[in-house]
Design a protein around this motif. Structure first.
Motif, short mmCIF file in Angstrom:
data_model
loop_
_atom_site.label_atom_id
_atom_site.label_comp_id
_atom_site.label_asym_id
_atom_site.label_seq_id
_atom_site.Cartn_x
_atom_site.Cartn_y
_atom_site.Cartn_z
N GLY A 21 0.71 -1.33 -0.01
CA GLY A 21 -0.01 0.03 0.00
C GLY A 21 0.66 1.24 0.08
N ASP A 22 2.22 1.25 0.33
CA ASP A 22 2.97 2.43 0.27
C ASP A 22 3.23 2.91 -1.35
N THR A 23 3.23 4.11 -1.35
CA THR A 23 3.33 4.85 -2.54
C THR A 23 5.04 5.24 -2.75
N LEU A 24 5.36 4.52 -3.95
CA LEU A 24 6.78 4.71 -4.16
C LEU A 24 7.03 5.56 -5.39
N THR A 25 8.15 6.49 -5.69
CA THR A 25 8.48 7.06 -6.78
C THR A 25 9.58 6.24 -7.53
N VAL A 26 9.15 5.78 -8.75
CA VAL A 26 10.28 4.88 -9.36
C VAL A 26 10.52 5.56 -10.76
N LYS A 27 11.62 5.02 -11.37
CA LYS A 27 12.05 5.35 -12.58
C LYS A 27 12.06 4.03 -13.54
N ILE A 28 11.53 4.47 -14.67
CA ILE A 28 11.49 3.04 -15.68
C ILE A 28 12.95 2.93 -16.12
N VAL A 29 13.59 2.00 -15.89
CA VAL A 29 14.97 1.76 -16.45
C VAL A 29 15.37 0.98 -17.57
N ASP A 30 14.19 0.07 -18.06
CA ASP A 30 14.27 -0.67 -19.09
C ASP A 30 13.04 -1.40 -19.30
N VAL A 31 12.66 -1.61 -20.40
CA VAL A 31 11.38 -2.41 -20.94
C VAL A 31 12.07 -3.61 -21.56
N ASP A 32 11.41 -4.81 -21.12
CA ASP A 32 12.00 -6.02 -21.86
C ASP A 32 10.57 -6.52 -22.44
N LEU A 33 10.35 -6.26 -23.95
CA LEU A 33 9.44 -6.64 -24.43
C LEU A 33 8.85 -8.36 -24.68
N PRO A 34 10.06 -8.95 -25.17
CA PRO A 34 9.87 -10.36 -25.02
C PRO A 34 9.55 -11.22 -23.80
N ARG A 35 10.09 -10.52 -22.68
CA ARG A 35 9.59 -11.19 -21.50
C ARG A 35 8.43 -10.51 -20.96
N ARG A 36 7.99 -9.36 -21.38
CA ARG A 36 6.76 -8.78 -21.12
C ARG A 36 6.93 -8.24 -19.70
N ARG A 37 8.21 -7.44 -19.55
CA ARG A 37 8.46 -6.84 -17.85
C ARG A 37 9.15 -5.54 -18.08
N ILE A 38 8.79 -4.81 -17.22
CA ILE A 38 9.54 -3.44 -16.89
C ILE A 38 10.50 -3.75 -15.59
N ILE A 39 11.51 -2.76 -15.81
CA ILE A 39 12.79 -2.85 -14.77
C ILE A 39 12.59 -1.46 -14.24
N LEU A 40 12.30 -1.28 -12.91
CA LEU A 40 12.16 -0.12 -12.41
C LEU A 40 13.27 -0.10 -11.28
#
Length: 51
Positions: A21-40
């Motif tokens: 439930g905590d709110t975090l500020t994050v940066k999107i570092v990478d988008v891995d389309l084949p694995r359908r993941r984002i790195i934060l």
């Protein structure tokens, strides 16, 4: 998010730093389309001069 991107220093459990439930500020570092993941990163989002 990898534990190393959550806080400075050693983190054994995510619950040591954040709770559900905590709110975090994050940066999107990478988008891995084949694995359908984002790195934060919470640390990079907080770094001065970033963004």
């Amino acid at each position: 998010m990898h534990l190393s991107e959550l806080a400075e220093g050693h983190v054994s459990q995510p619950e040591d730093v954040v709770q559900v439930g905590d709110t975090l500020t994050v940066k999107i570092v990478d988008v891995d389309l084949p694995r359908r993941r984002i790195i934060l990163s919470h640390l990079q989002a907080l770094a001065p001069g970033e963004g």
